[in-house]
Motif scaffolding. Structure first.
Motif, PDB file in Angstrom:
ATOM      1  N   LYS A   1       1.127  -1.533  -0.110  1.00 31.39           N
ATOM      2  CA  LYS A   1      -0.239   0.036   0.083  1.00 31.39           C
ATOM      3  C   LYS A   1       0.443   1.478  -0.416  1.00 31.39           C
ATOM      4  CE  LYS A   1      -3.999  -2.303   0.563  1.00 31.39           C
ATOM      5  NZ  LYS A   1      -4.959  -2.381  -0.894  1.00 31.39           N
ATOM      6  N   LYS A   2       2.072   1.516   0.853  1.00 35.53           N
ATOM      7  CA  LYS A   2       2.517   2.116   1.028  1.00 35.53           C
ATOM      8  C   LYS A   2       3.513   2.721  -0.256  1.00 35.53           C
ATOM      9  CE  LYS A   2       6.626   4.350   3.469  1.00 35.53           C
ATOM     10  NZ  LYS A   2       7.464   4.188   3.852  1.00 35.53           N
ATOM     11  N   ALA A   3       3.820   1.419  -0.906  1.00 33.80           N
ATOM     12  CA  ALA A   3       4.494   1.566  -2.195  1.00 33.80           C
ATOM     13  C   ALA A   3       3.566   2.575  -3.482  1.00 33.80           C
ATOM     14  CB  ALA A   3       5.414   0.640  -2.897  1.00 33.80           C
ATOM     15  N   PHE A   4       2.577   1.778  -3.764  1.00 28.08           N
ATOM     16  CA  PHE A   4       1.717   2.469  -4.224  1.00 28.08           C
ATOM     17  C   PHE A   4       0.191   3.036  -4.102  1.00 28.08           C
ATOM     18  CE2 PHE A   4       0.925  -3.227  -6.171  1.00 28.08           C
ATOM     19  CZ  PHE A   4       1.669  -2.499  -7.265  1.00 28.08           C
ATOM     20  N   GLY A   5       1.334   3.987  -2.897  1.00 26.83           N
ATOM     21  CA  GLY A   5       0.097   4.935  -2.999  1.00 26.83           C
ATOM     22  C   GLY A   5      -1.311   4.816  -1.878  1.00 26.83           C
TER      23      GLY A   5
ATOM     24  N   LEU B   1     -10.951  -3.111 -15.920  1.00 29.59           N
ATOM     25  CA  LEU B   1     -10.042  -3.089 -15.925  1.00 29.59           C
ATOM     26  C   LEU B   1      -9.660  -2.858 -14.177  1.00 29.59           C
ATOM     27  CD1 LEU B   1     -10.855   0.203 -17.546  1.00 29.59           C
ATOM     28  CD2 LEU B   1     -10.125  -1.897 -18.994  1.00 29.59           C
ATOM     29  N   TRP B   2      -9.793  -2.841 -13.376  1.00 26.48           N
ATOM     30  CA  TRP B   2      -8.953  -2.696 -11.840  1.00 26.48           C
ATOM     31  C   TRP B   2      -8.134  -4.687 -11.975  1.00 26.48           C
ATOM     32  CZ3 TRP B   2     -10.313  -7.179  -9.111  1.00 26.48           C
ATOM     33  CH2 TRP B   2     -11.754  -7.610  -9.230  1.00 26.48           C
ATOM     34  N   LEU B   3      -8.603  -4.915 -13.411  1.00 26.18           N
ATOM     35  CA  LEU B   3      -7.848  -6.806 -12.563  1.00 26.18           C
ATOM     36  C   LEU B   3      -7.095  -6.788 -13.749  1.00 26.18           C
ATOM     37  CD1 LEU B   3      -7.652  -9.370 -11.699  1.00 26.18           C
ATOM     38  CD2 LEU B   3      -9.407 -10.258 -13.663  1.00 26.18           C
ATOM     39  N   ASP B   4      -7.518  -6.542 -15.020  1.00 22.45           N
ATOM     40  CA  ASP B   4      -6.419  -6.761 -16.472  1.00 22.45           C
ATOM     41  C   ASP B   4      -5.717  -5.815 -17.361  1.00 22.45           C
ATOM     42  OD1 ASP B   4      -8.932  -6.360 -17.374  1.00 22.45           O
ATOM     43  OD2 ASP B   4      -9.336  -8.112 -17.839  1.00 22.45           O
ATOM     44  N   SER B   5      -5.566  -4.507 -16.872  1.00 25.25           N
ATOM     45  CA  SER B   5      -5.880  -3.472 -17.938  1.00 25.25           C
ATOM     46  C   SER B   5      -5.345  -1.813 -16.469  1.00 25.25           C
ATOM     47  CB  SER B   5      -6.623  -2.630 -18.105  1.00 25.25           C
ATOM     48  OG  SER B   5      -6.609  -2.021 -19.240  1.00 25.25           O
TER      49      SER B   5
ATOM     50  N   ASN C   1      -5.807   6.507 -16.486  1.00 26.99           N
ATOM     51  CA  ASN C   1      -5.331   7.734 -17.258  1.00 26.99           C
ATOM     52  C   ASN C   1      -4.118   8.222 -16.118  1.00 26.99           C
ATOM     53  OD1 ASN C   1      -6.102   8.846 -14.693  1.00 26.99           O
ATOM     54  ND2 ASN C   1      -6.775  10.691 -15.662  1.00 26.99           N
ATOM     55  N   SER C   2      -3.469   6.316 -14.570  1.00 29.97           N
ATOM     56  CA  SER C   2      -2.396   6.788 -14.083  1.00 29.97           C
ATOM     57  C   SER C   2      -1.209   6.381 -14.805  1.00 29.97           C
ATOM     58  CB  SER C   2      -3.062   5.987 -12.879  1.00 29.97           C
ATOM     59  OG  SER C   2      -2.087   6.417 -11.754  1.00 29.97           O
ATOM     60  N   LYS C   3      -0.220   7.559 -13.914  1.00 36.75           N
ATOM     61  CA  LYS C   3       1.244   6.504 -14.405  1.00 36.75           C
ATOM     62  C   LYS C   3       1.528   5.927 -13.126  1.00 36.75           C
ATOM     63  CE  LYS C   3       0.548   7.866 -18.523  1.00 36.75           C
ATOM     64  NZ  LYS C   3       0.423   7.063 -19.685  1.00 36.75           N
ATOM     65  N   LYS C   4       0.664   6.342 -11.684  1.00 38.57           N
ATOM     66  CA  LYS C   4       1.929   6.131 -10.952  1.00 38.57           C
ATOM     67  C   LYS C   4       1.909   4.109 -10.412  1.00 38.57           C
ATOM     68  CE  LYS C   4      -1.916   5.181  -7.466  1.00 38.57           C
ATOM     69  NZ  LYS C   4      -2.829   5.412  -6.235  1.00 38.57           N
ATOM     70  N   PRO C   5       2.746   3.991  -9.730  1.00 37.03           N
ATOM     71  CA  PRO C   5       2.744   2.381  -9.355  1.00 37.03           C
ATOM     72  C   PRO C   5       1.692   1.902  -9.089  1.00 37.03           C
ATOM     73  CG  PRO C   5       4.633   3.689  -8.595  1.00 37.03           C
ATOM     74  CD  PRO C   5       3.662   5.457  -9.128  1.00 37.03           C
TER      75      PRO C   5
END
Length: 439
Positions: A344-348, A385-389, A394-398
């Motif tokens: 959770k910390k790594a992904f924010g 999309l939360w599973l396979d895309s 439009n997010s670029k975050k980890p």
């Protein structure tokens, strides 16, 4: 006393007599012994009509205004009907195998997806305590493209489907009542033994679904959410142990409130190999080759559980789970409180899993016992999309990159027309002590 008994009968959720309820048989192994089980389809999929007639109480995505002006009257007027499993729902079983077809064109309707529960007997769900145990099954997802989810998971439903706690429910587990999960779904037609018709609003993007005043919450252990391109294993926990009803905004996002405003953890603590940095592990022709059936082993280490481990068996070889490969995140290949906090910390991301009790609460939900769910569905909210895309798109975050499917994929109208013949096959379910079900 007679008056009270009469009221319970008058307003109870009854059952119809047009179609006999003959559950598909499904054998499985419990500590090495063959068990003769059955499956039943969820009440949300069933025909709901008036007693003694074929008039619909629920049609399309609307309750009848005349028959269901309020929940009490609706319960008095309406019954749940038995199921034609293969003809209406595309569900077939043979021995230890269960096949779910995506779109089924029946005599009177077109059915999309299904959700079924494993029964101990005709009227009781099979209950599992996963603490210190191992759960194994074989699955074929070769016919599941982007946008579909063949999901096998556990939830804290009542063994009787709610008949004990809610005497208005005469249908019970036999007719697939009592569903709950960590999303606190409000699209359920029946909650706590009565219709969820009050305040019902049809969904603008789904001709078969709507949302009512209430939702149904409970902890959820997603052992398996997958198609041929992506997969995830995800525990979710709730503050209460067992099924509870929520109302309105207290149901979180599904009730029109904040996503993290319910008593449950909606995001869970997921292990998705692609999302966690390994893009060569799961998929057609990859390390775990989704063009072929694969045996999935999930180990719940500790009693109460403190760690979830995953293994795969394919071609006679045991394949250990992939390791994380994300900058700033230590190497993990299993799920634990430590992994969840670090991920959770790594992904924010919001660490709602730990906030709602983490593995301590998960172990308590296992101790109460959970029901096995086998399903196939598409996603009218965010197209899977939360599973396979990439999600948000439009997010670029980890962590936003979750699978190889394009962000334009998964639109229900597309997958229901172009991939109507899709299916998933679950087989060879085994439950027992750790390292006993796959060697």
């Amino acid at each position: 006393m007679l008056g009270i008994g009469f009221v319970c009968i008058v307003y109870s959720l009854g059952v119809g007599t047009n179609t006999a309820e003959n559950h598909p048989k499904l054998t499985w192994k419990n500590s090495g012994s063959t068990t003769n089980g059955e499956v039943t389809v969820d009440s949300n999929w069933r025909w709901t009509h008036t007693k003694g007639t074929t008039k619909n109480c629920y049609d399309g995505n609307l309750w009848s205004k005349d028959l269901c002006p309020d929940a009490a009257t609706c319960g008095k007027n309406c019954v749940l009907e038995g199921a034609d499993y293969s003809g209406t729902y595309g569900v077939t079983s043979s021995g230890d195998a269960l096949t779910l077809k995506f779109v089924t064109h029946g005599s009177y309707s077109t059915n999309v997806g299904s959700r079924l529960y494993l029964l101990k007997d005709e009227k009781t769900y099979q209950i599992f305590n996963l603490n210190g145990k191992e759960f194994t099954f074989t699955v074929d997802v070769s016919n599941l493209p982007c946008g579909l989810n063949g999901a096998l998971y556990f939830v804290n439903m009542d063994a009787d489907g709610g008949t004990g706690r809610y005497p208005d429910n005469q249908a019970g587990a036999k007719y697939g009542t009592g569903y709950c999960d960590a999303q606190c779904p409000t699209d359920l037609k029946f909650i706590n033994g009565i219709p969820n018709s009050d305040g019902w609003k049809p969904q603008s993007n789904d001709k078969n679904s709507g949302n009512g005043k209430y939702g149904s919450c409970c902890s959820e252990m997603d052992i398996w959410e997958a198609n041929s391109l992506a997969t995830a294993v995800t525990p979710h926990v709730c503050d209460q142990v067992g099924q509870t009803r929520c109302e309105g905004r207290a149901c979180g996002e599904n009730g029109g409130g904040d996503r993290f405003g319910s008593s449950c953890d909606p995001d869970g603590c997921d292990f998705n190999s692609w999302r966690l940095g390994n893009k060569t592990f799961w998929g057609p022709g990859l390390i775990v080759d989704t063009k072929k059936p694969v045996t999935v082993v999930t180990q719940f280490v500790g009693s109460p559980v403190t760690e979830i481990k995953r293994k795969y068996v394919q071609g006679g070889k045991v394949i250990e789970n992939s390791y994380t490969n994300i900058e700033g995140l230590d190497k993990f290949n299993s799920i634990s409180d430590k992994f969840c906090t670090a991920q959770k910390k790594a992904f924010g991301d919001n660490d709602s899993f730990i906030k709602h009790g983490g593995f301590r609460q998960l172990g308590q939900s296992f101790t109460k016992g959970q029901v096995l769910v086998l399903s196939l569905w598409d996603d009218h909210t965010v197209n899977m999309l939360w599973l396979d895309s990439v999600y948000p798109t439009n997010s670029k975050k980890p962590g936003a990159d979750r699978g190889p499917c394009p962000t334009s994929s998964g639109v229900p109208a597309d997958v229901e027309s172009k991939n109507a013949g899709s299916s998933v096959k679950y087989s060879d379910i085994r439950f027992g002590s750790i390292d006993s079900t796959y060697k």
